[in-house]
Design an enzyme around this catalytic site. Structure first.
Site, mmCIF file in Angstrom:
data_model
loop_
_atom_site.group_PDB
_atom_site.id
_atom_site.type_symbol
_atom_site.label_atom_id
_atom_site.label_comp_id
_atom_site.label_asym_id
_atom_site.label_seq_id
_atom_site.Cartn_x
_atom_site.Cartn_y
_atom_site.Cartn_z
ATOM 1 N N SER A 136 0.828 -1.214 0.000
ATOM 2 C CA SER A 136 0.000 0.000 0.000
ATOM 3 C C SER A 136 0.858 1.258 0.000
ATOM 4 C CB SER A 136 -0.863 -0.035 1.260
ATOM 5 O OG SER A 136 -1.445 1.219 1.494
ATOM 6 N N LYS A 143 2.284 -3.836 6.655
ATOM 7 C CA LYS A 143 2.634 -3.853 5.223
ATOM 8 C C LYS A 143 4.140 -3.644 5.055
ATOM 9 C CE LYS A 143 -1.253 -4.844 3.432
ATOM 10 N NZ LYS A 143 -1.435 -6.145 2.769
ATOM 11 N N TYR A 150 -1.628 -1.160 10.921
ATOM 12 C CA TYR A 150 -1.890 -1.717 9.580
ATOM 13 C C TYR A 150 -0.727 -1.399 8.640
ATOM 14 C CZ TYR A 150 -3.443 -1.462 4.762
ATOM 15 O OH TYR A 150 -3.491 -1.571 3.396
HETATM 16 N N1 UFG Z 1 -13.026 10.331 3.948
HETATM 17 C C1 UFG Z 1 -14.026 11.203 4.317
HETATM 18 N N2 UFG Z 1 -15.172 10.691 4.840
HETATM 19 C C2 UFG Z 1 -15.364 9.355 5.020
HETATM 20 C C3 UFG Z 1 -14.341 8.462 4.630
HETATM 21 C C4 UFG Z 1 -13.174 8.991 4.104
HETATM 22 O O1 UFG Z 1 -13.897 12.421 4.179
HETATM 23 O O2 UFG Z 1 -16.425 8.969 5.512
HETATM 24 C C5 UFG Z 1 -11.777 10.871 3.398
HETATM 25 C C6 UFG Z 1 -10.577 10.522 4.229
HETATM 26 O O3 UFG Z 1 -10.410 11.387 5.331
HETATM 27 C C7 UFG Z 1 -9.477 10.638 3.189
HETATM 28 C C8 UFG Z 1 -10.146 10.166 1.888
HETATM 29 O O4 UFG Z 1 -11.550 10.304 2.141
HETATM 30 O O5 UFG Z 1 -9.107 11.956 3.046
HETATM 31 C C9 UFG Z 1 -9.838 8.751 1.548
HETATM 32 O O6 UFG Z 1 -10.048 7.935 2.693
HETATM 33 P P1 UFG Z 1 -10.119 6.347 2.647
HETATM 34 O O7 UFG Z 1 -10.440 5.892 4.036
HETATM 35 O O8 UFG Z 1 -11.037 5.913 1.562
HETATM 36 O O9 UFG Z 1 -8.645 5.883 2.214
HETATM 37 P P2 UFG Z 1 -7.215 6.248 2.847
HETATM 38 O O10 UFG Z 1 -6.601 7.258 1.946
HETATM 39 O O11 UFG Z 1 -7.325 6.524 4.285
HETATM 40 O O12 UFG Z 1 -6.394 4.902 2.638
HETATM 41 C C10 UFG Z 1 -6.574 3.791 3.509
HETATM 42 C C11 UFG Z 1 -5.213 3.110 3.698
HETATM 43 C C12 UFG Z 1 -4.736 2.476 2.422
HETATM 44 C C13 UFG Z 1 -5.744 1.558 1.919
HETATM 45 C C14 UFG Z 1 -7.021 2.289 1.739
HETATM 46 C C15 UFG Z 1 -8.085 1.360 1.298
HETATM 47 O O13 UFG Z 1 -4.279 4.057 4.116
HETATM 48 O O14 UFG Z 1 -3.570 1.740 2.672
HETATM 49 O O15 UFG Z 1 -7.443 2.893 2.979
HETATM 50 O O16 UFG Z 1 -8.312 0.393 2.270
HETATM 51 F F1 UFG Z 1 -5.341 1.028 0.730
#
Ligand code: UFG
Length: 341
Positions: free
Chosen positions: A127, A156, A152
């Site tokens: 990731s 990785k 997590y």
């Molecule tokens: N977000 C919101 N509201 C929500 C959910 C997410 O605003 O309800 C925002 C988050 O704050 C972030 C963006 O959307 O800015 C993306 O968030 P995600 O949770 O979808 O994904 P992340 O970038 O946090 O990534 C995480 C892990 C990765 C993994 C990925 C998918 O860091 O390693 O989730 O599982 F691959």
């Protein structure tokens, strides 16, 4: 005879889409999954798309004996794609031992068993989280690996190190793929993302809100130093991502003189903010999404997106599907599972 590939976590989100593309490319796929975060009906979806039901073993990688028995029955496996892992950042901070047990002990059991059976080609699901808050964007494969922000993420990093060591002593030939933010679903809507409980990730939260399962989406902060104040991520279509795995497996099987450990970023190279994702969803569906701005979420990096040069040039792979495509396929899948129309 078709070449046999083992896929751990093959009924999961990225795993199931990869199984489809492997079968489409003519591989014989066997799946191991403990069904802890997926459903056995995913096999029906795969069969609907490809006409082939993959061999399946409900096996937990922490049960080494079960694993050895299964692989003992499939000693003609030529390469493995290892997806099976827990992946929720927040949960990993609350239950770190659960993450070490599954993601680390499970992986050690897998690698050890494969080495015993002289199966020595593996693609590992890593990731972009291993980069943490990068100093320079876009991140390349040579960007610094920072101290992980979550358990997590640390699992990785450990997984990559296990493979670096196995490669160093000539026991494994490994390709590590660092995904950015996978999204979307298969265009047939026969498979897609099936989060259990409240989704952590943005795109399933959006589609569940639009489907009426969740009342409102909370945007996690709009005071970041980005053009619209919300976090920037590199969303990549799950089918594009799956196709990269097929290329990686082929590369391992067909090339004799590869470096023993290789790593590739898999992203589009384009960053999108949370608000841009919402806008894209509203545009392609014609729906108005119920959302509000909330506080920042702990552990979020401000911005991250991928440099795609190495994957483009060395793997000959490029992401072709757009954010709009991802939003549409994710919504079509949500409509199907929510029985909307
Ligand atoms: N977000 C919101 N509201 C929500 C959910 C997410 O605003 O309800 C925002 C988050 O704050 C972030 C963006 O959307 O800015 C993306 O968030 P995600 O949770 O979808 O994904 P992340 O970038 O946090 O990534 C995480 C892990 C990765 C993994 C990925 C998918 O860091 O390693 O989730 O599982 F691959």
């Amino acid at each position: 005879m078709k070449t046999k590939i083992l896929v751990t976590g093959g009924t999961g989100f990225i795993g199931s889409h990869t199984v489809v593309e492997l079968q489409n490319a003519g591989y014989d796929v066997v799946i191991i999954d403990n069904l802890s975060n997926s459903d056995i009906t995913v096999l029906d979806g795969i069969e609907k798309i490809t006409g082939i039901r993959p061999t399946f073993g409900q096996i937990d990688l922490t049960s080494k004996l079960d694993l050895e028995n299964f692989i003992g029955q499939h000693q003609d496996i030529k390469a493995v794609i290892h997806f099976a892992a827990f992946k929720a950042v927040g949960e990993s901070m609350l239950k770190p031992m659960m993450y070490y047990n599954n993601n680390v002990i499970g992986m050690v059991n897998l690698i050890d068993t494969l080495i015993n059976y002289k199966i020595n080609k593996i693609v590992f699901s890593s990731s972009c989280t291993v980069y943490g808050e990068a100093d320079d964007l876009p991140v390349t494969e040579n960007s610094e690996i920072k101290k992980a922000a979550s358990t997590y993420g640390f699992t990785k990093q450990i997984g990559e190190q296990i493979l670096i060591d196995a490669a160093r002593v000539g026991e494994m030939n490994a390709i590590t793929l660092r995904y950015f933010n996978p999204a979307g679903a298969h265009p047939t809507s026969h498979i897609g993302e099936l989060p259990i409980g409240v989704p952590n990730n943005l795109v399933p939260y959006i589609t569940q809100t639009a489907a009426g399962i969740r009342e409102i989406l909370t945007v996690n902060g709009n005071d970041y130093p980005t053009p619209d104040g919300t976090n920037i991520r590199d969303y990549i279509d799950v089918v594009d991502l799956s196709l990269a795995h097929v290329i990686a497996v082929k590369r391992l099987i067909e090339n004799k003189n590869l470096e023993m450990f290789e790593v590739f970023n898999l992203g589009t190279g384009k960053g999108s903010s949370v608000l841009e994702v919402i806008k894209s969803f509203e545009k392609v569906t014609g729906l108005k999404l119920n959302y509000k701005i909330g506080p920042r979420r702990e552990g979020d990096v401000i911005s991250i997106y991928s440099d795609t040069k190495k994957a483009n040039e060395v793997l000959g792979w490029k992401a072709n599907r757009s954010l709009d495509d991802m939003m549409l396929s994710a919504w079509n899948w949500q409509k199907k599972i929510s029985k909307l129309n």
